[in-house]
Write an enzyme that holds these catalytic residues in place. Structure first.
Site, short mmCIF file in Angstrom:
data_model
loop_
_atom_site.label_atom_id
_atom_site.label_comp_id
_atom_site.label_asym_id
_atom_site.label_seq_id
_atom_site.Cartn_x
_atom_site.Cartn_y
_atom_site.Cartn_z
N GLU A 99 36.83 40.05 46.93
CA GLU A 99 38.22 39.63 47.38
C GLU A 99 38.35 38.15 47.40
OE1 GLU A 99 39.11 43.50 50.37
OE2 GLU A 99 38.40 41.38 51.01
N CYS A 100 39.42 37.68 47.03
CA CYS A 100 39.86 36.37 46.97
C CYS A 100 38.61 35.43 46.84
CB CYS A 100 40.18 35.95 48.41
SG CYS A 100 41.51 34.65 48.23
N GLY A 101 37.95 34.93 47.60
CA GLY A 101 36.93 33.67 47.41
C GLY A 101 35.68 34.53 46.55
N GLY B 193 39.64 41.17 42.73
CA GLY B 193 40.98 40.22 42.66
C GLY B 193 41.37 39.32 43.81
#
Length: 449
Positions: A328-330, A421
């Site tokens: 997720e993200c990072g 993502g």
């Protein structure tokens, strides 16, 4: 269940609710009370800060992610062993979805949990107008549940005058104030990146803040108000372990954004969570059956992550071997070919680059466009995005839809073993996603064994 509780809400962002919340929490902890804190909304940083620095058990309560029943169940679960719970609101008290509703607002959470509310009002530049402002908040909704007021940036000389004026004109109690505190400031660097050295500094700041709180805020009255809260006890379903597996999760200064409820649920479903550091360790832990790469600040440690080639290769090998992985993200950024030109894991054939503004911000609903690691085509889960960086390929395997708006876009790389993502997931928004992840990890374990 007796669950004394209050919410610290505010007229708007930057009114001082975080300062009041931190000071009150520290004062309660100093009295040796068993305290649980909650953050309204999808914020990772405040709960992490409350837990690591103040020492309270802290969780999120988010009415966009969860049904009313699940909100009450989660609150009951975490508050059960506490003598008092403090919820910190988000934005302005009535500010909710799309900037046009009270849905997912602090007000909605207070209403669902039947929590007495203390409203923080920044009095800088106001005197009599404070009464008009407070009256508006009291009357905007007939069930506002605002029972107390805290005044920010008020001089000790003016406090008694303003307090008397408010209490004479309005059906609400003024519970204290804070003057302008020149030396008290929590910067985002502190909140997001807590190191051992910084904790010492923050603990001293919090100690000083708590002393001021004891002088100018009526803590016994806040405790008494919390004790007026009615019972809302509700039990979460008991989830049975689906199997015994080992999931490694990145946990260091670069990767630190995890909903604790997500981790707790995975453990309840049978996972043994094994922390590891992409910054300092050379290889993934042995005998893993799954992988979590959470959000955080990989961009601040890109050089160190790039230099740790053996860890990058270890993760790439695991993903190539179809070890189930949620990034997720990072964590998604770390899986890219490059991050601002520096080599990363390379599992996503794309590049991450900085932008000058928030690229995606706020709540979304994700809809799967095909069967994948976490769900089948057409299934949905509420999620949240917040990032300044972007990718040359954000993925196309889910569609993100903004609530109450027509805005939508493609996102996420997903297949039978990968979900990667920018969106952050909260598993209680759709427990099936967590269950399917565990089952996929079990299948991988069988192949590995």
């Amino acid at each position: 269940m007796n669950a004394p509780r209050v919410m610290i809400a505010a007229v708007s962002s930057s009114s001082g609710k975080t300062t009041f919340t931190c000071g009150i929490l520290q004062a309660l902890v100093n009295r040796n009370l068993r305290v649980t804190s909650f953050k309204c909304g999808p914020d990772y940083i405040d709960p992490m800060f409350h837990t690591k620095v103040i020492g309270t058990k802290s969780r999120n309560l988010d009415t966009f992610f969860c049904s009313q029943q699940v909100i009450r169940q989660l609150f009951s679960k975490h508050a059960r062993q506490s003598e008092i719970s403090v919820m910190e609101g988000v934005m302005g008290y009535y500010d909710g979805l799309a900037g046009t509703t009270v849905n997912a607002s602090s007000y909605e959470l207070a209403k669902i949990t039947k929590t007495p509310v203390i409203l923080v009002v920044n009095c800088k530049g106001m005197s009599v107008s404070v009464c008009a402002l407070i009256r508006g908040f009291l009357e905007y909704q007939p069930d506002s549940n605002i029972k107390g007021i805290l005044l920010n940036q008020v001089s000790p000389m003016m406090y008694a005058t303003i307090k008397n004026m408010i209490e004479e004109q309005l059906p609400v109690q003024v519970l204290g104030y804070l003057p302008y505190l020149e030396h008290w400031k929590l910067e985002s660097r502190h909140l997001g990146l807590i190191t051992a050295d910084e904790i010492v500094d923050l603990k001293q700041k919090l100690s000083d803040l708590a002393k001021q709180v004891e002088q100018s805020i009526n803590i016994p009255a806040i405790i008494a108000l919390a004790q007026t809260a009615v019972d809302i006890s509700a039990d979460l379903p008991k989830y049975q372990p689906l199997g015994q597996i080992r999931i490694g999760y990145a946990k260091d200064k670069a990767f630190c954004f995890y909903y604790q409820d997500n981790l707790d649920l995975l453990e309840e479903l049978g996972a043994q969570l094994v922390p590891f550091s992409p910054l300092t360790q050379q290889q993934l832990p042995e005998e893993l059956d799954g992988l979590l790469l959470g959000g955080g600040y990989p961009e601040l440690y890109a050089k160190e992550l790039a230099q740790n080639q053996s860890m990058r290769q270890s993760i790439q090998k695991a993903i190539n071997q179809q070890m189930p992985c949620i990034a997720e993200c990072g964590g998604f950024m770390y899986l890219h070919q490059t991050l601002d030109g520096l080599p990363m894991v390379g599992a996503i054939q794309a590049d991450c680059y900085p932008t000058t503004k928030l690229r995606r911000f706020g709540y979304i609903t994700l809809t799967a466009q095909k069967d994948n690691l976490l769900c089948t085509q057409g299934e949905q889960i509420p999620a949240h995005e917040f990032h300044y960086w972007d990718s040359t390929d954000c993925g196309v395997d889910f569609v993100a839809q903004k609530p109450l708006r027509k805005t939508r876009w493609n996102c996420i790389h997903a297949n039978d073993s990968l979900f990667a993502g920018y969106p952050h997931l909260y598993f209680y928004g759709n427990v099936h996603f967590a269950e399917k992840f565990i089952k996929q990890c079990m299948e991988y374990r069988e192949r590995r064994m």
